[in-house]
Enzyme design. Structure first.
Site, PDB file in Angstrom:
ATOM      1  N   GLU A 297      -4.305  -9.305   3.874  1.00 12.20           N
ATOM      2  CA  GLU A 297      -4.934  -8.936   5.152  1.00 12.20           C
ATOM      3  C   GLU A 297      -6.142  -9.788   5.524  1.00 12.20           C
ATOM      4  O   GLU A 297      -6.433  -9.979   6.708  1.00 12.20           O
ATOM      5  CB  GLU A 297      -5.367  -7.452   5.126  1.00 12.20           C
ATOM      6  CG  GLU A 297      -4.225  -6.474   5.260  1.00 12.20           C
ATOM      7  CD  GLU A 297      -3.613  -6.073   3.932  1.00 12.20           C
ATOM      8  OE1 GLU A 297      -2.906  -5.058   3.891  1.00 12.20           O
ATOM      9  OE2 GLU A 297      -3.842  -6.782   2.921  1.00 12.20           O
TER      10      GLU A 297
ATOM     11  N   GLU B 188       0.827  -1.212   0.000  1.00 10.96           N
ATOM     12  CA  GLU B 188       0.000   0.000   0.000  1.00 10.96           C
ATOM     13  C   GLU B 188       0.862   1.263   0.000  1.00 10.96           C
ATOM     14  O   GLU B 188       0.529   2.249  -0.663  1.00 10.96           O
ATOM     15  CB  GLU B 188      -0.956  -0.035   1.203  1.00 10.96           C
ATOM     16  CG  GLU B 188      -2.040  -1.095   1.021  1.00 10.96           C
ATOM     17  CD  GLU B 188      -2.920  -1.290   2.246  1.00 10.96           C
ATOM     18  OE1 GLU B 188      -4.110  -0.964   2.174  1.00 10.96           O
ATOM     19  OE2 GLU B 188      -2.410  -1.752   3.284  1.00 10.96           O
TER      20      GLU B 188
END
Length: 724
Positions: A138, A118
């Site tokens: 995640e 990210e």
């Protein structure tokens, strides 16, 4: 004294005017709050300085970043430090990195996972090495990407691929990331930073595009088409994981960004991330994450400073399903293996099974033909012990027959070198009994694999009171190299997994004899999250195995076993489970199971032998009651295993149950799940059932003591000397 920072970002400005910001937080440069704050400060300094023209972000020691620091989850879940992910996704990545008036490039080596990727997606370009791993895993922790990943990834690789990468936690290699558009170039590791620096300067000089990934739209499908893709993803997620909500939340957040714009999507992502972080599912999966990594820390073993010995060659006795599976697991990790059988027919069958296991990988595209041939060449079949004179470890994987195993171990002592580890894959038999006729007790150990051995992730390492710590250290190392999660346990009937779960099938049989429906039980247990119910499982393993292992527990724990005649009666009638196409279910040519109306007659016959009367209450059980009546006896036995010191940590039992029996990881393992319900509640239910249905349900002393104090079952125990 102040708190020691957990990692940092350091900046170095070169003569070319490029600021190189390096993330440092060993071993994988995880993004702790200290690292993130330090990154923000370094960035702001780079933007202020006139001698800085462009910025490159990289990670120390050949790893970009393994993602957000999971050890911080506990603090956030409790409402602690910086509990707003929006701070990271908006203030750091969007407002500071992406909106910067100086271009930035991510130089990715090793891995860029979760928050690491990210951060990289917040930069204006990404350069990667060919074998770097890039992904957003995640969802494996019960959360969603929380630093802008749900918004940027679809805009870089397209909606379908982004959904696959997120929902399946599927990383891609650098070369594939390039073809997808996730990275802009792929270079050799020694050229990475140099290329990234030049790329950043090229952006500044308008020789390369200055891309804001948050606002890219060329990879996004038209709204109508995007909604169809999202609808299909929702259907698949509900079908594959009906008990999980976070995959659906992830899809909702992605959709919000497509419909309402990326900034609205970022805030929805931050809000959802925060909510999921405090969910029971996230707490359970984070517990499993740390418990899995903690199994290799064994007090009194791994803290002695012992170094694993090199294992150059392994011999396996028995080429059946287990032996051939173990051989497959070993040769896949480049261990030369000798497979011994009693005759040529059995030997060729065993070698054929190994070949089929490898060919299955070729067929699925997981292995090339060249790799298949090289791997298969590591296997050698023999009919005698001549080749055993230089092996470093032997794994016995023959049928569960005590006298046969005793004879084999006596032979091994004669033919193997004195340093050779003598391991048994027995699933229930006491190792002291197996090694009774040998003098080599210090090198006898259990190496209990689960079927199919080359697929199932657990390796139960069973230690007797005389097994040397060096042997355990060696086996822990082998477990790691063959990609298994090893759990070290003490020696007893059934060890940890089979002993904990012997009441699983017995409780189901007790309920059926008292009036419950076989198929309702299996449905309720599957709905709870198990891969299959107890009756479908018995059909799969076969009645012969079920009777043999069940007999061990009846013999060793007569006061708390339930002796049902249902399976022996069915076996007498030529039913043995899936292999005979008839067990508790009937099976078609494609192994599809269907309920069998004939089952009632066997149940009634067994009920007559047991002298059990139907209890009308058990004919109307709710799914919740079924789950508790099946699993609370398992919890009870797990408490005994823990209290006796068979396992050092309750978390080891959680991992053993999840990886050995398929207990749903999102419930945190058997002991973690039990603690979520409370020791008092479990005790009261078992006590009530024991009054109605006998000693099978009787709570053990440890459970009674914990319930009296209202204490968690998984609290660390003080013991003088564990059975380990």
């Amino acid at each position: 004294m102040g708190r020691t920072p957990k990692g940092r970002a350091v900046m170095e400005v070169g003569a070319d005017g490029v600021a190189l910001i390096t993330l440092i937080n060993p071993p994988v440069n995880s993004l702790s709050f200290d690292v993130l704050n330090s990154l923000k400060e370094s960035y702001e300094e780079a933007l202020r300085r006139d001698d800085v023209k462009a910025i490159v972000i990289t990670g120390a020691n050949g790893k970009f970043s393994g993602g957000f620091d999971i050890t911080a989850f506990g603090g956030i879940q409790a409402g602690g430090e910086v509990s707003k992910p929006g701070f990271v996704s908006v203030e750091i990545l969007t407002d500071t990195v992406e909106a910067a008036r100086k271009p930035s490039v991510a130089a990715i080596d090793g891995l860029a996972l979760g928050g690491g990727l990210e951060v990289a997606m917040g930069c204006h370009a990404r350069i990667s090495t060919p074998n770097a791993q890039l992904g957003l895993p995640e969802l494996q922790l019960g959360i969603i990407p929380g630093f802008g990943g749900t918004q940027r990834l679809p805009r870089l690789v397209g909606l379908s691929k982004a959904l696959e990468m997120m929902l399946m936690s599927k990383p891609v290699k650098g070369v594939d990331a390039h073809s997808l558009g996730l990275v802009d170039a792929v270079v050799a590791p020694d050229q990475l930073v140099k290329t990234a620096r030049q790329w950043a300067l090229d952006i500044l000089e308008c020789r390369r595009p200055w891309v804001y990934s948050l606002y890219k739209t060329d990879k996004l499908e038209p709204l109508g088409e995007a909604r169809e893709i999202l609808k299909f993803a929702r259907t698949q997620a509900q079908k594959q994981a009906p008990n999980l909500t976070h995959p659906l939340v992830c899809i909702d957040v992605i959709e919000a960004g497509i419909v309402s714009g990326p900034v609205a999507g970022l805030w929805k992502e931050a809000e959802a991330f925060q909510e999921l972080l405090r969910s029971d599912i996230c707490k359970s999966l984070v517990h499993i994450f740390f418990a899995q990594r903690g199994t290799t820390k064994v007090p009194g073993i791994t803290d002695l400073g012992l170094v694993p010995r090199r294992i150059n060659k392994v011999a396996i006795l028995g080429g059946g399903l287990m032996g051939s599976g173990i051989a497959t697991a070993l040769i896949l990790s480049n261990y030369p293996v000798i497979l011994k059988e009693v005759n040529e027919k059995f030997l060729q069958a065993g070698i054929g099974r190994v070949r089929a296991n490898l060919q299955s990988r070729v067929k699925k595209g997981a292995m090339t033909q060249e790799k298949f041939e090289k791997t298969f060449s590591l296997l050698k079949g023999v009919l005698d012990y001549e080749s055993f004179k230089d092996v470093d470890m032997v794994i016995e994987a023959v049928i569960e027959n005590v006298s046969l195993k005793q004879q084999i171990f006596a032979d091994l002592e004669k033919f193997c070198p004195p340093h050779c580890i003598l391991a048994s894959n027995t699933s229930t038999i006491d190792l002291n009994l197996i090694g009774e006729k040998t003098r080599s007790h210090d090198r006898i150990v259990g190496a209990h694999f689960f079927s199919p051995a080359h697929v199932m992730p657990l390796l139960e390492i069973v230690r007797t009171q005389r097994t040397s710590p060096q042997v355990i250290v060696d086996l822990l190392d082998i477990g790691k190299k063959i990609k298994k999660t090893p759990v070290v346990v003490g020696n007893c009937t059934g060890f940890a997994v089979n002993r904990m779960f012997f009441p699983y099938t017995q409780a189901a049989l007790l309920l059926v004899e008292h009036g419950a429906d076989v198929y309702q039980i299996d449905r309720a247990i599957t709905k709870f999250g198990m891969p299959m119910g107890p009756f479908r499982l018995v059909d799969l393993v076969g009645f012969g195995v079920a009777i043999a292992t069940g007999g061990q527990f009846v013999q060793n724990f007569p006061e708390r076993t339930y002796k049902s005649m249902i399976i022996p009666i069915m076996q007498e009638d030529k039913r043995a489970g899936e292999t005979t196409r008839k067990g508790f279910y009937v099976y078609d040519d494609k192994r599809k199971a269907s309920p069998d109306p004939e089952l009632k007659k066997y149940v009634e016959k067994a009920r007559g032998i047991s002298g059990v009367a139907i209890d009308p209450k058990l004919m109307k059980l709710s799914d919740k009651d079924i789950v508790e009546m099946i699993f609370f006896p398992v919890v009870n036995e797990a408490c005994r295993v823990y209290a006796e010191g068979i396992a050092v940590k309750a978390a080891d039992l959680d991992i053993a149950g999840v990886m050995g029996m398929g207990f749903p990881p999102y419930r945190g393992g058997i002991m973690f799940w039990a603690d979520s319900l409370g020791s008092k509640y479990i005790y009261s239910r078992l006590e009530a059932w024991s009054n109605l249905y006998g000693g099978f349900f009787k709570p053990c002393a440890y459970l009674a003591e914990r319930a009296a104090k209202g204490a968690p079952l998984s609290s660390p125990l003080e013991r003088a000397k564990p059975r380990l």
